[in-house]
Design a protein around this motif. Structure first.
Motif, PDB file in Angstrom:
ATOM      1  N   ASP A   2       0.840  -1.201   0.000  1.00 59.14           N
ATOM      2  CA  ASP A   2       0.000   0.000   0.000  1.00 59.14           C
ATOM      3  C   ASP A   2       0.873   1.249   0.000  1.00 59.14           C
ATOM      4  OD1 ASP A   2      -2.132  -1.647   0.159  1.00 59.14           O
ATOM      5  OD2 ASP A   2      -2.516  -1.351   2.293  1.00 59.14           O
ATOM      6  N   LYS A   3       0.425   2.241  -0.781  1.00 61.89           N
ATOM      7  CA  LYS A   3       1.148   3.520  -0.811  1.00 61.89           C
ATOM      8  C   LYS A   3       0.928   4.292   0.488  1.00 61.89           C
ATOM      9  CE  LYS A   3       0.673   4.388  -5.731  1.00 61.89           C
ATOM     10  NZ  LYS A   3       0.304   5.341  -6.748  1.00 61.89           N
ATOM     11  N   PHE A   4       1.855   5.176   0.763  1.00 60.23           N
ATOM     12  CA  PHE A   4       1.652   6.122   1.861  1.00 60.23           C
ATOM     13  C   PHE A   4       2.107   7.481   1.361  1.00 60.23           C
ATOM     14  CE2 PHE A   4       2.372   8.690   5.454  1.00 60.23           C
ATOM     15  CZ  PHE A   4       1.718   8.146   6.540  1.00 60.23           C
ATOM     16  N   ASP A   5       1.213   8.451   1.376  1.00 60.72           N
ATOM     17  CA  ASP A   5       1.690   9.804   1.070  1.00 60.72           C
ATOM     18  C   ASP A   5       1.300  10.794   2.165  1.00 60.72           C
ATOM     19  OD1 ASP A   5      -0.978   9.746   0.323  1.00 60.72           O
ATOM     20  OD2 ASP A   5      -0.568   9.988  -1.812  1.00 60.72           O
ATOM     21  N   LYS A   6      -0.014  10.908   2.403  1.00 64.33           N
ATOM     22  CA  LYS A   6      -0.486  11.841   3.442  1.00 64.33           C
ATOM     23  C   LYS A   6      -1.479  11.125   4.331  1.00 64.33           C
ATOM     24  CE  LYS A   6      -0.325  16.459   1.500  1.00 64.33           C
ATOM     25  NZ  LYS A   6      -1.073  17.543   0.915  1.00 64.33           N
ATOM     26  N   LEU A   7      -1.481  11.498   5.577  1.00 64.61           N
ATOM     27  CA  LEU A   7      -2.435  10.889   6.507  1.00 64.61           C
ATOM     28  C   LEU A   7      -2.855  11.933   7.532  1.00 64.61           C
ATOM     29  CD1 LEU A   7      -3.762   8.277   7.794  1.00 64.61           C
ATOM     30  CD2 LEU A   7      -1.633   8.015   9.077  1.00 64.61           C
ATOM     31  N   THR A   8      -4.152  12.108   7.714  1.00 65.98           N
ATOM     32  CA  THR A   8      -4.655  12.960   8.788  1.00 65.98           C
ATOM     33  C   THR A   8      -5.552  12.075   9.645  1.00 65.98           C
ATOM     34  OG1 THR A   8      -4.581  14.934   7.422  1.00 65.98           O
ATOM     35  CG2 THR A   8      -6.012  15.019   9.359  1.00 65.98           C
ATOM     36  N   ALA A   9      -5.176  11.942  10.906  1.00 62.33           N
ATOM     37  CA  ALA A   9      -5.903  10.964  11.719  1.00 62.33           C
ATOM     38  C   ALA A   9      -5.729  11.244  13.205  1.00 62.33           C
ATOM     39  CB  ALA A   9      -5.387   9.566  11.405  1.00 62.33           C
ATOM     40  N   VAL A  10      -6.539  10.557  13.975  1.00 63.86           N
ATOM     41  CA  VAL A  10      -6.402  10.591  15.433  1.00 63.86           C
ATOM     42  C   VAL A  10      -5.133   9.818  15.813  1.00 63.86           C
ATOM     43  CG1 VAL A  10      -7.408   9.740  17.600  1.00 63.86           C
ATOM     44  CG2 VAL A  10      -8.866  10.768  15.848  1.00 63.86           C
ATOM     45  N   ALA A  11      -4.394  10.360  16.778  1.00 66.68           N
ATOM     46  CA  ALA A  11      -3.174   9.701  17.235  1.00 66.68           C
ATOM     47  C   ALA A  11      -3.364   9.224  18.662  1.00 66.68           C
ATOM     48  CB  ALA A  11      -2.000  10.670  17.168  1.00 66.68           C
ATOM     49  N   ARG A 113       8.167  -2.338   4.824  1.00 65.54           N
ATOM     50  CA  ARG A 113       7.751  -3.398   3.905  1.00 65.54           C
ATOM     51  C   ARG A 113       6.234  -3.575   3.915  1.00 65.54           C
ATOM     52  NH1 ARG A 113      12.552  -2.732   3.842  1.00 65.54           N
ATOM     53  NH2 ARG A 113      11.687  -1.175   2.467  1.00 65.54           N
ATOM     54  N   ASN A 114       5.550  -2.921   4.859  1.00 73.70           N
ATOM     55  CA  ASN A 114       4.107  -3.089   4.997  1.00 73.70           C
ATOM     56  C   ASN A 114       3.323  -1.787   4.886  1.00 73.70           C
ATOM     57  OD1 ASN A 114       3.592  -6.078   5.725  1.00 73.70           O
ATOM     58  ND2 ASN A 114       5.416  -5.509   6.870  1.00 73.70           N
ATOM     59  N   GLY A 115       3.960  -0.788   4.326  1.00 73.59           N
ATOM     60  CA  GLY A 115       3.259   0.466   4.099  1.00 73.59           C
ATOM     61  C   GLY A 115       2.963   1.256   5.359  1.00 73.59           C
ATOM     62  N   ILE A 116       3.735   0.996   6.413  1.00 73.83           N
ATOM     63  CA  ILE A 116       3.604   1.776   7.654  1.00 73.83           C
ATOM     64  C   ILE A 116       4.795   2.721   7.744  1.00 73.83           C
ATOM     65  CG2 ILE A 116       3.611   1.668  10.189  1.00 73.83           C
ATOM     66  CD1 ILE A 116       2.345  -1.102   9.968  1.00 73.83           C
ATOM     67  N   ILE A 141      -3.749  14.694  13.910  1.00 74.39           N
ATOM     68  CA  ILE A 141      -2.387  15.015  13.487  1.00 74.39           C
ATOM     69  C   ILE A 141      -2.283  14.685  11.999  1.00 74.39           C
ATOM     70  CG2 ILE A 141       0.017  14.222  13.693  1.00 74.39           C
ATOM     71  CD1 ILE A 141      -0.461  13.915  16.686  1.00 74.39           C
ATOM     72  N   SER A 142      -1.586  15.526  11.262  1.00 76.59           N
ATOM     73  CA  SER A 142      -1.391  15.263   9.836  1.00 76.59           C
ATOM     74  C   SER A 142       0.063  14.934   9.548  1.00 76.59           C
ATOM     75  CB  SER A 142      -1.774  16.488   9.001  1.00 76.59           C
ATOM     76  OG  SER A 142      -3.151  16.716   9.092  1.00 76.59           O
ATOM     77  N   VAL A 143       0.274  13.887   8.780  1.00 75.22           N
ATOM     78  CA  VAL A 143       1.626  13.496   8.401  1.00 75.22           C
ATOM     79  C   VAL A 143       1.722  13.575   6.891  1.00 75.22           C
ATOM     80  CG1 VAL A 143       3.276  11.585   8.375  1.00 75.22           C
ATOM     81  CG2 VAL A 143       1.824  11.948  10.389  1.00 75.22           C
ATOM     82  N   ASP A 144       2.708  14.322   6.411  1.00 74.09           N
ATOM     83  CA  ASP A 144       2.907  14.464   4.967  1.00 74.09           C
ATOM     84  C   ASP A 144       4.280  13.904   4.604  1.00 74.09           C
ATOM     85  OD1 ASP A 144       3.412  15.271   2.374  1.00 74.09           O
ATOM     86  OD2 ASP A 144       2.246  17.132   2.602  1.00 74.09           O
ATOM     87  N   LEU A 145       4.298  12.784   3.917  1.00 75.47           N
ATOM     88  CA  LEU A 145       5.575  12.140   3.593  1.00 75.47           C
ATOM     89  C   LEU A 145       6.321  12.903   2.501  1.00 75.47           C
ATOM     90  CD1 LEU A 145       7.605   9.851   3.860  1.00 75.47           C
ATOM     91  CD2 LEU A 145       6.155   8.437   2.406  1.00 75.47           C
ATOM     92  N   VAL A 146       5.594  13.533   1.596  1.00 74.45           N
ATOM     93  CA  VAL A 146       6.261  14.256   0.507  1.00 74.45           C
ATOM     94  C   VAL A 146       7.110  15.394   1.066  1.00 74.45           C
ATOM     95  CG1 VAL A 146       5.913  15.619  -1.588  1.00 74.45           C
ATOM     96  CG2 VAL A 146       4.443  13.648  -1.121  1.00 74.45           C
ATOM     97  N   ASN A 166      13.427   4.235   1.135  1.00 71.71           N
ATOM     98  CA  ASN A 166      12.165   3.882   1.777  1.00 71.71           C
ATOM     99  C   ASN A 166      11.062   4.895   1.457  1.00 71.71           C
ATOM    100  OD1 ASN A 166      12.580   1.359   3.088  1.00 71.71           O
ATOM    101  ND2 ASN A 166      13.878   2.374   4.594  1.00 71.71           N
ATOM    102  N   LYS A 167      11.440   6.161   1.366  1.00 72.80           N
ATOM    103  CA  LYS A 167      10.462   7.192   1.018  1.00 72.80           C
ATOM    104  C   LYS A 167       9.868   6.906  -0.367  1.00 72.80           C
ATOM    105  CE  LYS A 167       9.927  12.174   0.388  1.00 72.80           C
ATOM    106  NZ  LYS A 167      10.536  13.505   0.558  1.00 72.80           N
ATOM    107  N   HIS A 168      10.768   6.660  -1.295  1.00 67.73           N
ATOM    108  CA  HIS A 168      10.381   6.365  -2.670  1.00 67.73           C
ATOM    109  C   HIS A 168       9.445   5.134  -2.720  1.00 67.73           C
ATOM    110  CE1 HIS A 168      12.031   5.083  -6.877  1.00 67.73           C
ATOM    111  NE2 HIS A 168      10.778   5.456  -6.936  1.00 67.73           N
ATOM    112  N   CYS A 169       9.860   4.065  -2.027  1.00 65.42           N
ATOM    113  CA  CYS A 169       9.050   2.833  -2.028  1.00 65.42           C
ATOM    114  C   CYS A 169       7.666   3.069  -1.434  1.00 65.42           C
ATOM    115  CB  CYS A 169       9.747   1.717  -1.251  1.00 65.42           C
ATOM    116  SG  CYS A 169      11.179   1.032  -2.112  1.00 65.42           S
ATOM    117  N   LEU A 170       7.610   3.832  -0.327  1.00 68.94           N
ATOM    118  CA  LEU A 170       6.317   4.099   0.321  1.00 68.94           C
ATOM    119  C   LEU A 170       5.418   4.957  -0.563  1.00 68.94           C
ATOM    120  CD1 LEU A 170       6.741   4.973   4.119  1.00 68.94           C
ATOM    121  CD2 LEU A 170       5.540   3.026   3.125  1.00 68.94           C
ATOM    122  N   LEU A 171       5.995   6.011  -1.134  1.00 75.61           N
ATOM    123  CA  LEU A 171       5.183   6.934  -1.949  1.00 75.61           C
ATOM    124  C   LEU A 171       4.610   6.231  -3.168  1.00 75.61           C
ATOM    125  CD1 LEU A 171       7.287  10.235  -1.872  1.00 75.61           C
ATOM    126  CD2 LEU A 171       5.013   9.876  -0.893  1.00 75.61           C
TER     127      LEU A 171
END
Lengths: 203, 468
Positions: A2-11, A113-116, A141-146, A166-171
């Motif tokens: 699974d890709k990961f780019d941006k996430l806004t969620a409860v922490a 390896r698991n999109g975390i 909280i918002s996390v922006d990988l880019v 790892n950044k490249h692989c996740l994005l």
């Protein structure tokens, strides 16, 4: 993956240090031969009593955090065993990002390896994020990988480091095995040279 | 000649296949050890993608985590454990991976049989889906645990994508005093640097006290490196290493052996090589160590007392200590030697080798396990078991009141039927004292084999040096 780019969620806040992989997923759940379905057993011994009932105090059992997708945790998260069941359980529960001051090496690799996304921050930044997390559902909280930034609920911004691979692989959600196989001829060259240099390893 | 390099630098450099991106390198893997718990999903991945194992002959499999240690003739009772072991057997057959079956005398804990069979050699890169793969660093190999996705990656490509770690030197000067073992040295180091002390590093152990250790002692030390958070631990190979390796079933045979030794002799840190971190320990000052809490860093000299949370500066650690005291059922200020135990476990990849068993036998010969104590000894492999029985150690154990079991990981992580009940307290030669590690609610004190033997006799944590 699974890709990961941006996430806004409860922490969810877990200020305990040295949260080990035995806590994240106790060994009785390692007997599966599958990757899925471990979310209900995440933190099982902290989360359920001996009769299997939820322990109210435990953070992920509290109404505000039942849908948390980010964990904010004390130092050295994921220490102990190499079990990938730990990130599998986190992911299956819905956690996509863990923030701490440091991570154990193998767990850290297993997350990618698991999109975390595991993020290391300073002690002072962790304190701020822990305070934010303690405000529950009112403070996402918002996390922006880019941009490699964490945005707190009050507008604060924390930059974080991540290695390019790892950044490249996740994005991109890349399959690491596929990437390596593109260089398979180099593996063959290496092995051919090895047969001459250290023949005892290739009998 | 280039810049002076550490042992880790040399092994790293000699295994680079290609650079993947920036700091990520494709590293060649010489030996891949496989067990039943962390491999099924990896083999399933191969099936789904139609891929093969690139070098089955560089791979080796054995079941260890789930295997029962008694009544094996009745088969494996737990259906889930049985399924995992059957799955390993089927996968190794399907993909042509060498495998020691459940009826093979050579089976045992993967980290015991690797060295025992000569599968572990100096200068190799060795991986396994198990964190205690660090054990094999004792031979001057670069050895570490990997996750299941990485297991699949190694099966398919015989490589791993890695970033280089930093170099840490731990030099242990002087000699370990009588009663103080490699286990105590390791616990002392973890107590000092903490379970994250080695994070991001590969540790090289050097100095007189390390040189004096047998291969088995070095394995114990490297085994526990992961509990200090380091990626790997290693000891440069020397005559002790070469002699241990020679003649083992999978070791290079005459001719190739001499060629290998000539290469292995180059595997040492150059004079002037750079270490990012250096730690010096005085072996002469060490005493036997025990853990009181639920992290391996909760290690103290046996002469000490259970600490109070306020003795720690860090707030997170204070919370952890309070939690640990509660879990362990201990009061701050209690003398460690006043802590009573009802279980003793001798075994595991940390301390399940023949020398460990001989040391236990030496302490308990002619003595009795206390009535209130349930004590078991689990040899690390079938060959360790046979060796011990040839030496008559099993008779000494049984005469003293220990149960003598079949090989396996057993109560180190309690995936098989050997486990503590809630509230049970165990002096254990294993490697982790985490909450629930030896059974939900079970309480673990990590100790050396001789300290475990002493605790079995007295029924409490005991300074083996005081035993008469």
């Amino acid at each position: 993956m699974d890709k990961f780019d941006k996430l806004t969620a409860v922490a969810a806040p877990m200020p305990l240090v040295n949260i080990d992989t035995d806590m994240i997923i106790p060994k009785q759940y390692l007997k599966t031969i599958q990757r899925v379905g471990l979310g209900k057993s995440l933190f099982a011994e902290m989360r359920y009593d001996a009769d299997g009932n939820e322990i109210e105090d435990f953070v992920l059992n509290q109404p505000a955090y039942r849908k948390a997708q980010i964990l904010v945790a004390g130092d050295n998260f994921g220490c102990g065993s190499s079990r990938e069941h730990a990130p599998w359980a986190l992911k299956d529960f819905g956690i996509r990002c863990v923030i701490s001051t440091s991570f154990a090496d193998i767990f850290h690799n297993n997350c990618f390896r698991n999109g975390i996304l595991p993020i290391s921050v300073s002690h002072s930044d962790l304190e701020k994020l822990m305070d934010d997390a303690e405000r529950g559902a009112n403070a996402t909280i918002s996390v922006d990988l880019v941009t490699q930034e964490i945005h707190g609920p009050d507008g604060g911004v924390i930059k974080f480091d991540i290695d390019n691979f790892n950044k490249h692989c996740l994005l991109e959600g890349l399959d690491e095995i596929g990437l390596t196989l593109k260089k398979e001829n180099k593996v063959t060259d290496f092995e051919d040279a090895r047969k001459l240099d250290q023949p005892w390893l290739h009998t | 000649m280039g810049n002076p390099r550490t042992l880790y630098d040399k092994i790293w450099d000699s295994h680079i296949v290609a650079q993947q991106e920036a700091e990520a390198y494709i590293l060649y893997i010489d030996r891949h050890l496989v067990h039943e718990v962390t491999s099924p999903q990896a083999f399933e991945g191969l099936r789904v993608s139609g891929r093969k194992v690139r070098r089955p002959e560089a791979t080796f499999a054995v079941a260890d985590h789930n295997v029962p240690t008694k009544d094996l003739d009745k088969g494996i009772q737990d259906p889930e454990s049985k399924l995992q072991i059957d799955t390993l057997e089927a996968n190794t057959a399907e993909f042509g991976v060498p495998y020691f079956s459940m009826t093979d005398d050579r089976r045992g804990i993967v980290h015991i049989i690797g060295p025992e069979q000569g599968l572990t050699l100096p200068g190799m890169t060795i991986v396994c889906g198990d964190s205690h793969t660090s054990t094999h660093g004792a031979f001057g190999a670069l050895a570490h645990g990997i996750g299941t996705s990485e297991v699949e990656h190694v099966l398919v490509t015989q490589t791993l994508v890695q970033e280089k770690a930093k170099n840490m030197l731990i030099r242990v000067d002087g000699d370990l005093p009588p009663g103080v073992t490699a286990k105590d040295l390791a616990l002392a180091i973890i107590g000092q640097i903490g379970t994250a002390g080695g994070t991001g590093h590969v540790i090289e152990y050097a100095g007189e006290a390390v040189r004096s250790l047998s291969m088995e002692g070095r394995m114990t030390l490297c085994n526990l490196t992961i509990e200090a958070g380091a990626r790997a631990g290693m000891v440069a190979p020397d005559q002790t290493t070469f002699e241990y390796v020679q003649g083992r079933p999978y070791a290079p045979k005459a001719g190739a052996y001499e060629q290998a030794v000539a290469y292995w002799k180059t595997l040492k840190t150059d004079e002037g090589a750079h270490f990012d971190t250096e730690i010096v320990i005085d072996a002469n000052a060490l005493v036997p160590y025990v853990t009181w809490g639920t992290s391996p860093e909760d290690a103290l000299p046996i002469t000490g007392y259970v600490p109070h949370p306020t003795e720690f500066k860090d707030e997170g650690k204070q919370i952890a200590v309070e939690r640990a005291l509660h879990y362990m059922g201990l009061r701050a200020g209690t003398k460690l030697t006043d802590i009573e135990v009802d279980h003793v476990f001798v075994g595991s990849c940390t301390n399940g080798r023949i020398e460990d068993l001989r040391e236990v036998a030496r302490i308990i010969e002619g003595k009795q396990v206390k009535d209130s104590v349930n004590a078991i000894i689990v040899p690390g492999s079938g060959l360790v078991k046979i060796q011990a029985e040839e030496e008559g150690l099993d008779k000494i154990f049984e005469a003293a009141g220990f149960e003598w079991r079949q090989p396996g990981c057993s109560m180190c992580l309690a995936m098989n039927p050997d486990k503590l009940a809630p509230g049970d307290r165990c002096a254990s030669t294993s490697n982790r004292n985490f909450e629930g590690r030896q059974g939900q609610g079970g309480r673990t004190h990590l100790v050396s084999p001789v300290m475990a033997a002493a605790a079995a006799i007295t029924g409490r944590l005991t300074d083996v040096r005081d035993l008469t």
